[in-house]
Design a protein around this motif. Structure first.
Motif, PDB file in Angstrom:
ATOM      1  N   PRO A  19       0.864  -1.188   0.000  1.00 58.15           N
ATOM      2  CA  PRO A  19       0.000   0.000   0.000  1.00 58.15           C
ATOM      3  C   PRO A  19       0.901   1.238   0.000  1.00 58.15           C
ATOM      4  CG  PRO A  19      -0.043  -1.114   2.149  1.00 58.15           C
ATOM      5  CD  PRO A  19       0.983  -1.796   1.325  1.00 58.15           C
ATOM      6  N   VAL A  20       0.799   2.044  -1.047  1.00 59.27           N
ATOM      7  CA  VAL A  20       1.673   3.221  -1.164  1.00 59.27           C
ATOM      8  C   VAL A  20       0.819   4.478  -1.298  1.00 59.27           C
ATOM      9  CG1 VAL A  20       3.422   4.353  -2.617  1.00 59.27           C
ATOM     10  CG2 VAL A  20       3.562   1.894  -2.179  1.00 59.27           C
ATOM     11  N   GLY A  21       1.215   5.513  -0.557  1.00 58.37           N
ATOM     12  CA  GLY A  21       0.473   6.773  -0.598  1.00 58.37           C
ATOM     13  C   GLY A  21       0.886   7.631   0.575  1.00 58.37           C
ATOM     14  N   ASP A  22      -0.064   8.446   1.092  1.00 64.53           N
ATOM     15  CA  ASP A  22       0.292   9.240   2.269  1.00 64.53           C
ATOM     16  C   ASP A  22      -0.094   8.470   3.525  1.00 64.53           C
ATOM     17  OD1 ASP A  22      -2.437   9.717   2.759  1.00 64.53           O
ATOM     18  OD2 ASP A  22      -2.432  11.484   1.452  1.00 64.53           O
ATOM     19  N   ARG A  23       0.010   9.107   4.694  1.00 62.99           N
ATOM     20  CA  ARG A  23      -0.211   8.357   5.940  1.00 62.99           C
ATOM     21  C   ARG A  23      -1.670   7.967   6.125  1.00 62.99           C
ATOM     22  NH1 ARG A  23       4.309   9.197  10.441  1.00 62.99           N
ATOM     23  NH2 ARG A  23       2.955   7.914  11.711  1.00 62.99           N
TER      24      ARG A  23
END
Ligand code: SAM
Length: 220
Positions: free
Chosen positions: A180-184
């Motif tokens: 899972p990649v993205g912001d917090r």
């Protein structure tokens, strides 16, 4: 309830989970469906989640961490396109459930957890449930597990700002990595396929995971 009836009850709940939460939403990988029919999620979810271990949601496992929603476990496992000779690295052991699902399908699972109590508890559950092809390491998983590399497949089960470089280096040629990649606060599943010298990337379902904390993740 007699122990045998209790086990049958859990078996029925798993069957219902697989039919309504996985097959109905498009999960087709036979090995993934068989594994999730078999792994005792209630054991990994722990006594505090008794009664909702097979519900369609992520669950709190203490230490501000979670066991992922069954559908998310299934999607990530399916995207890995596993074969039974694979050696898989998981970053974020948590409850141990995802590692147990992987271990039903592949030859060996190496899983890394940064919180000691979770790593110890998961190790106990693997022993108790007879999972002998899982090794657990207490460490910052953003550094991978160099001594055990290369890995045919890598799965990160915490939200990363980007894929940690050491993990790309430890992925075998033609290997697959899912994270899972993205912001917090919101991410999407990123699939990386190492195709010789090149890296192919594709984005899949939106998701929300707890943060990956470490040298190549978020600050604590
Ligand atoms: N796979 C788990 C399961 O089946 O229950 C769920 C994982 S939970 C969503 C995320 C886990 O990643 C937490 O247990 C957290 O402590 C762990 N984590 C976060 N950063 C980490 C790091 N750098 N190395 C290893 N584990 C990490």
């Amino acid at each position: 309830m007699a122990p045998e009836d209790k086990e049958n009850n859990y078996k029925d709940m798993r069957e219902e989970m697989v039919t309504t939460q996985l097959i109905r939403r498009g999960i087709r990988d036979f090995n993934v469906l068989c594994a999730m029919r078999k792994v005792p999620r209630h054991v990994f979810a722990g006594p505090s989640n008794a009664g909702r271990a097979y519900a369609d949601m992520a669950l709190d496992i203490g230490m501000h961490q979670t066991i992922s929603q069954p559908y998310m476990v299934a999607v990530m496992t399916e995207l890995l396109a596993l074969s039974n000779s694979d050696k898989v690295l998981e970053i974020g052991t948590g409850s141990g459930y995802q590692a147990a699902v992987l271990s039903e399908i592949v030859a060996r699972v190496c899983t890394v957890e940064r919180i000691e109590s979770l790593a110890v508890e998961a190790k106990g559950k693997f022993a108790e449930s007879g999972y002998e092809n899982i090794d657990v390491k207490l460490a910052d998983g953003t550094l991978g597990w160099p001594e055990e590399s290369p890995f045919d497949k890598i799965i990160i089960t915490a939200a990363a700002p980007d894929i940690p470089e050491p993990l790309i280096a430890q992925l075998a040629t033609y290997g697959i990595l899912i994270a899972p990649v993205g912001d917090r606060h919101s991410q999407s599943l990123l699939k990386i396929v190492k195709d010789g010298e090149t890296i192919q990337k594709s984005h899949h379902v939106p998701c929300i995971f707890v943060p990956l904390i470490g040298k190549y993740g978020w600050a604590d």
